[in-house]
Enzyme design. Sequence first.
Site, PDB file in Angstrom:
ATOM      1  N   PHE A 127     -48.306 -97.015  31.767  1.00  0.00           N
ATOM      2  CA  PHE A 127     -48.303 -95.888  32.701  1.00  0.00           C
ATOM      3  C   PHE A 127     -49.774 -95.587  32.999  1.00  0.00           C
ATOM      4  O   PHE A 127     -50.577 -95.458  32.068  1.00  0.00           O
ATOM      5  CB  PHE A 127     -47.637 -94.691  32.017  1.00  0.00           C
ATOM      6  N   ASP A 196     -47.816 -94.326  22.337  1.00  0.00           N
ATOM      7  CA  ASP A 196     -47.330 -93.360  23.321  1.00  0.00           C
ATOM      8  C   ASP A 196     -45.805 -93.427  23.304  1.00  0.00           C
ATOM      9  O   ASP A 196     -45.225 -94.485  23.574  1.00  0.00           O
ATOM     10  CB  ASP A 196     -47.891 -93.722  24.704  1.00  0.00           C
ATOM     11  N   TYR A 221     -40.916 -83.409  28.360  1.00  0.00           N
ATOM     12  CA  TYR A 221     -40.069 -83.056  29.520  1.00  0.00           C
ATOM     13  C   TYR A 221     -39.150 -84.198  29.931  1.00  0.00           C
ATOM     14  O   TYR A 221     -38.397 -84.080  30.870  1.00  0.00           O
ATOM     15  CB  TYR A 221     -40.925 -82.603  30.706  1.00  0.00           C
ATOM     16  N   LYS A 222     -39.211 -85.340  29.242  1.00  0.00           N
ATOM     17  CA  LYS A 222     -38.299 -86.447  29.549  1.00  0.00           C
ATOM     18  C   LYS A 222     -37.052 -86.299  28.661  1.00  0.00           C
ATOM     19  O   LYS A 222     -36.252 -85.407  28.893  1.00  0.00           O
ATOM     20  CB  LYS A 222     -39.034 -87.782  29.383  1.00  0.00           C
ATOM     21  N   ARG A 372     -35.037 -97.376  39.263  1.00  0.00           N
ATOM     22  CA  ARG A 372     -35.070 -97.053  37.845  1.00  0.00           C
ATOM     23  C   ARG A 372     -33.974 -96.041  37.519  1.00  0.00           C
ATOM     24  O   ARG A 372     -33.863 -95.001  38.182  1.00  0.00           O
ATOM     25  CB  ARG A 372     -36.454 -96.471  37.530  1.00  0.00           C
TER      26      ARG A 372
HETATM   27  C1  LIG Z   1     -44.594 -89.633  31.480  1.00  0.00           C
HETATM   28  C2  LIG Z   1     -45.750 -90.345  30.869  1.00  0.00           C
HETATM   29  C3  LIG Z   1     -47.013 -89.739  30.799  1.00  0.00           C
HETATM   30  C4  LIG Z   1     -47.230 -88.396  31.403  1.00  0.00           C
HETATM   31  O1  LIG Z   1     -48.480 -87.868  31.175  1.00  0.00           O
HETATM   32  P1  LIG Z   1     -48.726 -86.329  31.507  1.00  0.00           P
HETATM   33  O2  LIG Z   1     -50.090 -86.069  31.066  1.00  0.00           O
HETATM   34  O3  LIG Z   1     -47.661 -85.548  30.796  1.00  0.00           O
HETATM   35  O4  LIG Z   1     -48.542 -86.160  32.985  1.00  0.00           O
HETATM   36  C5  LIG Z   1     -48.020 -90.424  30.138  1.00  0.00           C
HETATM   37  N1  LIG Z   1     -47.818 -91.643  29.605  1.00  0.00           N
HETATM   38  C6  LIG Z   1     -46.618 -92.258  29.688  1.00  0.00           C
HETATM   39  C7  LIG Z   1     -46.418 -93.607  29.078  1.00  0.00           C
HETATM   40  C8  LIG Z   1     -45.555 -91.630  30.333  1.00  0.00           C
HETATM   41  O5  LIG Z   1     -44.377 -92.230  30.427  1.00  0.00           O
END
Ligand SMILES: *Cc1c(COP(=O)(O)O)cnc(C)c1O
Length: 397
Positions: A127, A196, A221-222, A372
């Site tokens: 990500f 992560d 939040y997921k 997705r």
């Molecule tokens: C959703 C997600 C994020 C989100 O980062 P935020 O700082 O909360 O916006 C980061 N890394 C991964 C792998 C994600 O899936």
Amino acid sequence: MSELALKAEKLDAADELAGVRSQFVLGGDVVYLDGNSLGALPVSVPGRVEDVVRRQWGELRIRSWDESGWWTAPERIGDRIAPLVGAAAGQIVVGDSTSVNVFKAVVAAVRMAGSGRDEIVVDATTFPTDGYIAESAARMTGCTVRPVTPAEVPGVLGDRTAAVLLNHVDYRTGRLHDLPALTAAVHAAGAVAVWDLCHSAGALPVGLDEHGVDLAVGCTYKYLNGGPGSPAYLYVREELQDRFDSPLPGWNSHAEPFGMRPAYEPAPGALRGRVGTPDILSMLALEAALDVWDGDGVSVGAVRAKSLALTDFFLECVASYVPSGRVESVTPVAHAERGSQVALRCADAGDVMKRLIERGVVGDFRHPDVLRFGFTPLYVGFGDVERAARVLGDLVR
Ligand SMILES: *Cc1c(COP(=O)(O)O)cnc(C)c1O
């Protein structure tokens, strides 16, 4: 009724988590397969937030830092998340965004790794925010970033590796990486493993303590349903807490925050992962959302079993309803390599997703050609799965 629709009915009837669905607000005739982007609203949250705002803030005001437990919320809620990721208490604090926690973790990992180690290995398919932050952390610590695919990680580790930042589940393909084996490889090279957990926490077992993970971050939040922008969390393994040297040593992480001392002295334990004043409204919404996990029979193991059954059934329905060759799954078939989503490569994926959403099937589109679909076992049923695949088949035929 089709054979698959009958099968869905049977699977729903046998589903031991089916009752949990009523603890979520799922209005409208919508199949919600985007809980890996923003989890649905638990019914307990609005009332709790109203109480926090009207009574704790409105009436008690400043007293709530103490009387309503605001001050200790980051570590208290961290301890609620801990069992969901296989951690004993006292190792997780909640606060800030995932991006900020990636920064804290990667810089702290490099500082822990010691001199002579000047490479940060990063998942090249990550990500984007993780990669951006790692790049900046590298510049600040005199390191270079080495982007490689997770499969290539063991081959590039060595004496120069300081830290390795990996995703437990790939946000695009839904591939589940081998956290125990990769963590062991990182340790064998004498480096620090940072994971992560954004796409795994709340969806499948993580086993942070069991597998000796050093540092971990994740959003809430997921699959944890904490709400838009709910604070993330940071795990620091107990044995490493004394050596955790935060690059953001705010006053909340001071040994004596109200001593207002000019000199910094870190708090003991995971508390040194805190930074500034916590975002109480979001944090307490998250705390209410976590109540869902206290229900009878609700466990990460049960969630994982249903998640695999849901994604298996989705792939079966897609194979039956979607003309062959029209979509291609990029999510691994092997359970050991699959997270809680299915990603389908599809020509005109952006347009197809728009039309799916118009037909009440909500997933999301990931650039350039991926549909997705996230499966949150707490509120997604097998009937939803059958309908989603059927509508997709109709649309692309
Ligand atoms: C959703 C997600 C994020 C989100 O980062 P935020 O700082 O909360 O916006 C980061 N890394 C991964 C792998 C994600 O899936």
